[in-house]
Motif scaffolding. Structure first.
Motif, PDB file in Angstrom:
ATOM      1  N   GLN A 112      16.077 -97.793  83.764  1.00 49.77           N
ATOM      2  CA  GLN A 112      14.797 -97.729  82.983  1.00 49.77           C
ATOM      3  C   GLN A 112      13.643 -98.379  83.739  1.00 49.77           C
ATOM      4  OE1 GLN A 112      14.792-100.779  80.054  1.00 49.77           O
ATOM      5  NE2 GLN A 112      16.753-101.607  80.422  1.00 49.77           N
ATOM      6  N   HIS A 114      13.421 -98.830  87.050  1.00 48.55           N
ATOM      7  CA  HIS A 114      13.612 -98.155  88.615  1.00 48.55           C
ATOM      8  C   HIS A 114      13.504 -99.568  89.618  1.00 48.55           C
ATOM      9  CE1 HIS A 114      13.439 -94.149  87.134  1.00 48.55           C
ATOM     10  NE2 HIS A 114      12.886 -94.520  85.954  1.00 48.55           N
ATOM     11  N   PRO A 315      10.515-112.177  75.960  1.00 46.07           N
ATOM     12  CA  PRO A 315      11.085-111.286  76.897  1.00 46.07           C
ATOM     13  C   PRO A 315      12.123-111.719  77.887  1.00 46.07           C
ATOM     14  CG  PRO A 315       9.072-112.342  77.931  1.00 46.07           C
ATOM     15  CD  PRO A 315       9.395-112.922  76.343  1.00 46.07           C
ATOM     16  N   LYS A 323      18.094-103.218  75.151  1.00 46.28           N
ATOM     17  CA  LYS A 323      17.295-102.126  75.760  1.00 46.28           C
ATOM     18  C   LYS A 323      18.018-101.251  76.684  1.00 46.28           C
ATOM     19  CE  LYS A 323      13.218 -99.438  76.860  1.00 46.28           C
ATOM     20  NZ  LYS A 323      11.895 -99.219  77.253  1.00 46.28           N
TER      21      LYS A 323
ATOM     22  N   PHE B  55       8.078-100.299  72.472  1.00 50.56           N
ATOM     23  CA  PHE B  55       7.939 -99.599  73.585  1.00 50.56           C
ATOM     24  C   PHE B  55       9.009 -98.649  73.673  1.00 50.56           C
ATOM     25  CE2 PHE B  55       6.137-102.370  77.022  1.00 50.56           C
ATOM     26  CZ  PHE B  55       4.837-102.571  76.249  1.00 50.56           C
ATOM     27  N   ASP B  56       8.583 -97.158  74.258  1.00 55.17           N
ATOM     28  CA  ASP B  56       9.373 -96.223  74.651  1.00 55.17           C
ATOM     29  C   ASP B  56       8.627 -95.865  76.025  1.00 55.17           C
ATOM     30  OD1 ASP B  56      10.956 -94.052  75.385  1.00 55.17           O
ATOM     31  OD2 ASP B  56      10.507 -92.790  73.533  1.00 55.17           O
ATOM     32  N   LEU B  57       9.326 -96.757  77.093  1.00 61.84           N
ATOM     33  CA  LEU B  57       8.656 -96.664  78.279  1.00 61.84           C
ATOM     34  C   LEU B  57       9.500 -96.787  79.455  1.00 61.84           C
ATOM     35  CD1 LEU B  57       6.022 -97.174  79.875  1.00 61.84           C
ATOM     36  CD2 LEU B  57       6.174 -99.724  79.368  1.00 61.84           C
ATOM     37  N   LYS B  58       9.392 -96.027  80.520  1.00 62.06           N
ATOM     38  CA  LYS B  58       9.973 -96.306  81.787  1.00 62.06           C
ATOM     39  C   LYS B  58       9.290 -96.413  82.740  1.00 62.06           C
ATOM     40  CE  LYS B  58      13.868 -93.421  79.970  1.00 62.06           C
ATOM     41  NZ  LYS B  58      14.237 -92.029  79.510  1.00 62.06           N
ATOM     42  N   THR B  59       8.184 -95.929  83.193  1.00 59.86           N
ATOM     43  CA  THR B  59       7.564 -95.832  84.265  1.00 59.86           C
ATOM     44  C   THR B  59       5.760 -95.883  84.318  1.00 59.86           C
ATOM     45  OG1 THR B  59       7.225 -94.649  86.461  1.00 59.86           O
ATOM     46  CG2 THR B  59       7.879 -93.643  84.624  1.00 59.86           C
ATOM     47  N   TYR B  66       7.145 -89.623  80.759  1.00 60.50           N
ATOM     48  CA  TYR B  66       7.579 -88.527  79.589  1.00 60.50           C
ATOM     49  C   TYR B  66       7.530 -89.284  78.426  1.00 60.50           C
ATOM     50  CZ  TYR B  66       7.877 -84.097  78.437  1.00 60.50           C
ATOM     51  OH  TYR B  66       7.799 -82.759  77.622  1.00 60.50           O
ATOM     52  N   ASN B 222       5.517-104.255  82.893  1.00 62.09           N
ATOM     53  CA  ASN B 222       7.060-104.679  82.478  1.00 62.09           C
ATOM     54  C   ASN B 222       7.660-103.817  81.557  1.00 62.09           C
ATOM     55  OD1 ASN B 222       9.190-105.800  81.271  1.00 62.09           O
ATOM     56  ND2 ASN B 222       9.051-107.551  82.250  1.00 62.09           N
ATOM     57  N   VAL B 223       8.639-103.000  81.871  1.00 65.08           N
ATOM     58  CA  VAL B 223       9.089-101.729  81.011  1.00 65.08           C
ATOM     59  C   VAL B 223       9.622-102.356  79.387  1.00 65.08           C
ATOM     60  CG1 VAL B 223       9.527 -99.913  82.364  1.00 65.08           C
ATOM     61  CG2 VAL B 223      11.229-101.627  82.176  1.00 65.08           C
ATOM     62  N   SER B 224      10.084-103.733  79.557  1.00 68.88           N
ATOM     63  CA  SER B 224      10.776-104.000  78.331  1.00 68.88           C
ATOM     64  C   SER B 224       9.725-105.086  77.602  1.00 68.88           C
ATOM     65  CB  SER B 224      12.072-104.418  78.511  1.00 68.88           C
ATOM     66  OG  SER B 224      12.083-105.521  79.494  1.00 68.88           O
ATOM     67  N   THR B 225       8.729-105.559  78.257  1.00 66.83           N
ATOM     68  CA  THR B 225       7.850-106.611  77.368  1.00 66.83           C
ATOM     69  C   THR B 225       6.360-106.228  77.108  1.00 66.83           C
ATOM     70  OG1 THR B 225       7.496-107.786  79.454  1.00 66.83           O
ATOM     71  CG2 THR B 225       9.557-108.627  77.821  1.00 66.83           C
ATOM     72  N   ARG B 249       1.969-104.836  73.839  1.00 59.55           N
ATOM     73  CA  ARG B 249       3.117-105.608  73.781  1.00 59.55           C
ATOM     74  C   ARG B 249       4.170-104.709  73.071  1.00 59.55           C
ATOM     75  NH1 ARG B 249       1.004-111.149  71.255  1.00 59.55           N
ATOM     76  NH2 ARG B 249       0.778-109.485  69.488  1.00 59.55           N
ATOM     77  N   ASN B 250       5.551-105.149  73.541  1.00 58.93           N
ATOM     78  CA  ASN B 250       6.746-104.574  73.001  1.00 58.93           C
ATOM     79  C   ASN B 250       6.970-105.192  71.826  1.00 58.93           C
ATOM     80  OD1 ASN B 250       8.774-102.990  72.287  1.00 58.93           O
ATOM     81  ND2 ASN B 250      10.010-103.830  73.684  1.00 58.93           N
TER      82      ASN B 250
END
Lengths: 365, 534
Positions: A112, A114, A315, A323, B55-59, B66, B222-225, B249-250
């Motif tokens: 997720q 990378h 976080p 996730k 969040f719907d986030l990867k990059t 996408y 940060n992809v998760s926060t 913010r997520n």
């Protein structure tokens, strides 16, 4: 191994144990420690195997969880993605590669973010440790104190009040408490700050330990420090309430038991000051069951953080684990499993060692 | 004796309790003061905008982006050749390109680059940057690579770029505004490992800094926060960024509501219809039908189901569903989907062509099918929500609706990662899913035809409906807005008459903003353009 050699081993063993020499008092503890550490290491390898097997048993294909609807339609993209993440190899080989990586300090790359899983964990683990650490501190201080008060004032009003509080702490679900606390203190009363570790406009302090409270104090950024403490207090209290309840009950019964012992009566009869009796006699003896419960409680704290972190947008590892699991990010899930398993191992080790230190009988078993 | 010893002991034990209490109080009061200073975040002093979203986030690498949250970030940090004005997605307008022209055969799109546009480091945006960026997206085989499938990119003049497709590609001007096709500063990107093949290594760098020409740059990611955007001080365009800092913010939807009500954030993106119903005070709620179409699919493969592959079965379902009830469930702002193409796109069916509930008709169709008292399994992702709307109650409602017709529906929810497998492999008897546009052009919906991506998921093989497939091919190559509109209306009318899909609803997208924030437009591709917010 031939029977003779094992006999010799046996003899040697008994010979070593027999003479109560000058080092005799220390060596059982050292051996006890060595045995514990060795078991912990073996368990750690076991954890890698269990997390690997469990994560790979999950029905569902990580490819469909990670690629978009369109990319899934293109076999070239799918095949490339599989190869990139090592999913085209047979499972045993994948495990060996994983184990090899772990031994070299490489937990793989998260699908997720990378980024190396280790980097992700280095960010999220301190956040959870700060939260769980604050919670365990609060609950140790408050739980033991409440337990002692309840025992000393047995069947009086304060005892009843504390017992009701501990009952509430144990029986109320943590996520409900978290939601309620957030609603009441943040939204209604407006005394606590919102979600996250610090105010959204602030930049985190330069990383030393990863604990914002400590790092901001080290850097002398007092506005960040006060923001970090403010954000920490509600989720930590929410998490602590369950363990406070648990510790209160166990401390109370442990102290009551010791108070009834003959040596305590004897000490009282000798006219020793009550403070000396409490700290030197009663608490020391009551400490073993208290430590057991505190160790167990830390485990429940870790699982409690998943929900508390979600509600307070903290976080930490809990959010990361959630996730990772929902996106079938296998390397990240295995990394989290390893860390959580490792924390349990360390806690158990500490608890065992503390037993040995407090109660000499334990070392010799 | 006992009483004498108890009291002093209690006093000693009270000390730590008092200490904890004092600590807690001190911490609470400090927390309070920091909140007051921060609640003015949306106004003058701090100039910080806080956006809460799940969040719907990867990059943050545009060439790999996408996911909805990634597109918000991409839109803020990168610029594309063309874009859309506000929420109107029926007409692409120039952005980094100052003009564009599609050849008569629809195969060549020529774009003239604007003068004076610069990247965040001050260097000019050149045709070479454009060629590199587009080739990179297409050839490194990231998730959005398909957007440029079969499109050749060439520099045909100092400031001219020509995109050539093998067959007529009238959708291309609607594809180019996708933030995945944002233009990179190729010099900076190459220095950090960007290449135009699968060996590209620039993602790590692009996740920590951005190399675009957009009004904002990425400060931290940060992809998760959380993701922090910073105003691009050298932004070339006429509308300079208003906020110094934008923090995404997520946050869980329930917490989003409390945060924005309390003034801790200024924008909340993921509240459901139920959640916005109770919102009062100094907040603005914008309710717009989203571009996500939720639909049922009835598998056409007899090996999967004898029941659903019966041609009359889909008709019974189409007539048996209570659409008004589903809309009530989805909340204000949601609309019924008359066809698979959502209402805001070119070629959408008019609302009056939407299916209506007709229980008698449904029973008649079921009788004609010859299947008596059918039992079918309805599969859907259990924990997926679309615009805050969960699939579980929708599935239950469909189950109850079809019961009245005489169809027994067994609910078979599964976690999305598991459910996707069956869906993707065309093994679901009856499925409940949604489709959001890859790009706001009706050609994206040709996927629903026999033999195509979604068609195959419904077990609908190529050749299953020749007339419909011919209509689809015609629509794909038709040029000119009015002619295309007609072609897609024709495709959907045929699809509704004989296809395995039952379009249900487009749930409402609810965006809540503080009164201090203006200029918000809901956008079907990038949800919200941060630079629009004033």
């Amino acid at each position: 191994m031939s029977p003779t050699s094992s006999n010799e081993d046996l003899k040697e063993g008994t010979a070593r144990r027999k003479p109560p020499g000058r080092t005799g008092r220390r060596s059982p503890l050292v051996r006890f420690l060595a045995r514990r550490v060795l078991t912990a290491l073996l368990l750690a390898v076991g954890i890698t195997l269990v997390t690997f097997v469990l994560t790979n048993m999950v029905p569902g294909d990580p490819v469909s969880a990670n690629l978009g609807q369109r990319a899934l339609g293109d076999p070239a993209i799918v095949a490339q993605w599989r190869a990139e993440h090592g999913l085209d190899k047979p499972l045993p080989q994948q495990y060996l590669l994983h184990l090899q990586g772990v031994l070299q300090g490489d937990l793989g790359t998260s699908q997720q973010s990378h980024r190396p899983v280790l980097d992700d964990l280095a960010e999220s683990v301190p956040a959870t440790l700060e939260l769980a650490g604050a919670a365990i501190l609060i609950s140790l201080v408050a739980g033991v104190a409440f337990g002692v008060i309840a025992a000393l004032r047995r069947d009086r009003l304060s005892d009843h009040v504390l017992r009701v509080i501990s009952l509430i702490g144990i029986s109320v679900p943590t996520f409900w408490l978290a939601l309620t606390a957030f609603y009441v203190f943040f939204y209604r009363l407006q005394v606590t700050p919102g979600s996250g570790r610090i105010d959204p406009g602030m930049s985190p302090p330069p990383q030393v330990t990863g604990l914002y409270t400590v790092d901001s104090a080290l850097a002398g950024q007092w506005d960040v420090f006060s923001s970090a403490v403010g954000h920490l207090i509600t989720p930590a209290l929410v998490l602590a309430l369950y363990t406070i309840g648990l510790l209160t009950r166990f401390t109370r019964s442990a102290v009551l038991e010791v108070l009834g012992q003959d040596y305590v009566r004897a000490a009282r009869a000798k006219g020793l000051p009550p403070r000396v009796i409490l700290f030197r006699y009663v608490l020391r003896s009551a400490l073993v069951p208290i430590i057991t419960v505190a160790g167990l409680a830390f485990g429940s704290l870790l699982s409690g953080t998943v929900l508390v972190e979600a509600i307070f947008a903290w976080p930490g590892v809990g959010q990361y684990a959630y996730k990772s699991a929902t996106t079938l990010d296998l390397p990240a899930v295995m990394g989290v499993g390893l860390v959580v398993g490792g924390v349990y191992l360390v806690i158990n080790l500490i608890v065992d060692v503390l037993y040995g230190v407090i109660d000499p009988r334990v070392r010799l078993q | 004796m006992a009483t004498r010893s108890r009291r002093p002991g209690a006093k000693a034990a009270l000390l730590p309790v008092l200490l904890t209490g004092a600590l807690a109080l001190a911490a609470c009061s400090s927390g309070g003061s920091s909140t007051t200073s921060q609640s003015g975040g949306g106004t003058a002093a701090a100039k910080t905008l806080v956006i809460d979203t799940s969040f719907d986030l990867k990059t943050a690498d545009p060439g790999r982006t996408y996911e909805p949250t990634g597109l918000i970030i991409g839109k803020a940090a990168y610029e594309t050749l063309l874009t859309f004005e506000g929420s109107d997605v029926t007409k692409p307008v120039p952005a980094l390109a100052e003009s564009f022209e599609l050849s008569d055969d629809g195969k060549e799109l020529t774009l003239k680059l604007r003068q004076g546009a610069t990247f965040a480091d001050g260097s000019p945006v050149t045709a070479d940057d454009v060629v590199f960026s587009l080739n990179r997206v297409r050839d490194m085989k990231g998730t959005p690579s398909f957007l440029l499938d079969g499109v050749e990119v060439a520099k045909t003049g100092a400031d001219t770029i020509t995109l050539t497709s093998k067959s007529a590609n009238p959708a291309l001007p609607y594809i180019l505004p996708n933030p995945a096709l944002g233009i990179l500063n190729s010099k900076v990107a190459k220095e950090h490992g960007a290449t135009t093949d699968a060996g590209d290594k620039a993602e790590q760098y692009l996740n920590s800094a951005s190399a675009g020409s957009g009004p904002y740059t990425i400060e931290s990611f940060n992809v998760s926060t959380q993701v922090v955007l910073k105003a691009n001080a050298k932004y070339w365009g006429p509308d300079k960024p208003v906020y110094d800092k934008v923090v995404l913010r997520n946050v869980e939807a329930a917490t989003q509501k409390l945060n924005i009500s309390r003034g801790d954030s200024q924008v909340a993106l993921n509240l459901s219809g139920d959640q916005v119903a109770g919102i009062t005070g100094d907040l603005t709620v914008k309710k717009t039908a989203s571009a996500n179409v939720i639909f049922l699919l009835a598998n056409q493969n007899p090996a999967v189901s004898k029941v659903t592959s019966n041609p009359k079965f889909a008709e019974a379902v189409r007539k048996g569903v209570d659409y008004a009830g589903l809309l009530e469930l989805a909340g204000e702002g949601s609309v019924q989907a008359p066809g698979v193409i959502p209402s805001m796109l070119l070629g959408a069916l008019p609302p009056e062509q939407a299916a209506k509930r007709d229980i008698e008709g449904a029973k008649a169709a079921l009788k004609e099918s010859g299947v008596a008292d059918p039992t079918v399994k309805l599969e859907y992702p259990s924990e997926l929500t679309v615009n805050g709307l969960s699939f579980q109650p929708l599935a239950e409602r469909v189950q109850a609706n079809l019961k009245e017709v005489g169809i027994t529906v067994e609910l078979a929810p599964a976690p999305i990662t598991t459910a996707l497998d069956n869906y993707r492999n065309g093994k679901e008897e009856l499925g409940l899913w949604y489709w959001g546009p890859d790009y706001p052009d009706p050609s994206d919906y040709l996927s629903f035809l026999p033999g195509k991506l979604v068609g195959l998921r419904a077990g609908w093989k190529a050749g299953a409906d020749k007339e419909l497939e011919a209509a689809g091919e015609k629509a794909a190559t038709t040029i000119g807005d009015e002619a295309r509109k007609q072609a897609y209306v024709d495709v959907q009318t045929k699809l509704n008459a004989s296809g395995p899909f039952v379009p249900l609803i487009q749930p409402s997208q609810n965006i809540v903003t503080a009164k201090s924030v203006t200029g918000l437009e809901f956008h079907p591709v990038w949800t919200v353009d941060v630079a629009d917010l004033k």
